[in-house]
Write a protein that holds these residues in place. Sequence first.
Motif, PDB file in Angstrom:
ATOM      1  N   ASP A  42      45.832  30.429  32.909  1.00  0.00           N
ATOM      2  CA  ASP A  42      45.692  31.796  33.423  1.00  0.00           C
ATOM      3  C   ASP A  42      46.848  32.659  32.923  1.00  0.00           C
ATOM      4  O   ASP A  42      47.936  32.665  33.497  1.00  0.00           O
ATOM      5  N   SER A  45      48.770  35.637  35.307  1.00  0.00           N
ATOM      6  CA  SER A  45      49.723  35.173  36.329  1.00  0.00           C
ATOM      7  C   SER A  45      51.001  34.656  35.687  1.00  0.00           C
ATOM      8  O   SER A  45      52.100  34.907  36.191  1.00  0.00           O
ATOM      9  N   ASP A  48      53.053  37.638  34.527  1.00  0.00           N
ATOM     10  CA  ASP A  48      53.657  38.356  35.655  1.00  0.00           C
ATOM     11  C   ASP A  48      54.878  37.631  36.191  1.00  0.00           C
ATOM     12  O   ASP A  48      55.886  38.255  36.547  1.00  0.00           O
ATOM     13  N   ILE A  91      53.788  34.434  42.227  1.00  0.00           N
ATOM     14  CA  ILE A  91      52.697  33.485  42.061  1.00  0.00           C
ATOM     15  C   ILE A  91      51.867  33.385  43.332  1.00  0.00           C
ATOM     16  O   ILE A  91      50.649  33.166  43.284  1.00  0.00           O
ATOM     17  N   HIS A  94      49.225  35.929  43.179  1.00  0.00           N
ATOM     18  CA  HIS A  94      48.159  35.554  42.253  1.00  0.00           C
ATOM     19  C   HIS A  94      47.277  34.446  42.821  1.00  0.00           C
ATOM     20  O   HIS A  94      46.073  34.398  42.549  1.00  0.00           O
ATOM     21  N   ARG A  98      43.810  35.964  42.582  1.00  0.00           N
ATOM     22  CA  ARG A  98      43.088  35.422  41.432  1.00  0.00           C
ATOM     23  C   ARG A  98      42.536  34.020  41.677  1.00  0.00           C
ATOM     24  O   ARG A  98      41.937  33.428  40.791  1.00  0.00           O
ATOM     25  N   LEU A 100      44.004  31.057  42.141  1.00  0.00           N
ATOM     26  CA  LEU A 100      44.552  30.058  41.227  1.00  0.00           C
ATOM     27  C   LEU A 100      44.368  28.625  41.709  1.00  0.00           C
ATOM     28  O   LEU A 100      44.348  27.697  40.896  1.00  0.00           O
ATOM     29  N   THR A 106      44.497  25.814  35.471  1.00  0.00           N
ATOM     30  CA  THR A 106      45.750  26.244  36.109  1.00  0.00           C
ATOM     31  C   THR A 106      45.912  25.614  37.483  1.00  0.00           C
ATOM     32  O   THR A 106      47.023  25.303  37.900  1.00  0.00           O
TER      33      THR A 106
END
Length: 226
Positions: A42, A45, A48, A91, A94, A98, A100, A106
């Motif tokens: 990913d 992330s 970032d 994180i 994210h 997202r 994760l 990921t």
Amino acid sequence: MGRPAPAALVVRPYAARDRAAVRDVCYRTGYMGEQIDWQWRDQPSFADMFCGYYTDGEPESALVLEVDGTVAGYLLGCVDTRRAWNPGKVIGRHIVRRGLLWRPGTAGVIWRGIGDAVVDVASRRVDLRDLEFRDPRWPAHLHIDLLPHARGFGAGRQLVTAWFARLRGVGVEGCHLQTMAENAPAITFFEALGFRRHGGVPVVQGLRTRTGERLHLQAMVNDLDG
């Protein structure tokens, strides 16, 4: 026979138009100078975590390297580490936004990192606070990455020299960085620029070598004029 030098190699201040290129370089060099897609797929992330603060929160401390007109490296700096965003919080956002924990390519690193942290803390193998460097003697820090074709021509030294000049200009007398203890070429490079190893080498949670071994974090410090 060595590679021919680029026709044009330029170190300059970061500009907003460089953001996407910097994030791309970050991802393509994320595993000790190599692409990290085999472990962390990913890209948003990852970028970032390691670029977001510097491009969006302190762009005046960022430098880029252009090779033949294209961004091929950067130095991302922070004058006062206390201002930088906490990677764990980045994180965490994210993970929520997202997904994760369920994202293929990921999620495995995230879950392994959680498991590592539980085991490492319970066994007293590591204090997670050791992973965050905080020392007023070396308040500034940097991240530097170059794509493979930009290495070996002195560009890294130019970037660090320009960063030191900025720090001296604002009255900062000490700088630190963190790299993987297993990244011998990086440590050799930084030692040649006056950095020295500092403290222990705490184990990193989640990330692994290509053969599955644990990685360790090495702090390095530079007194600039010391």
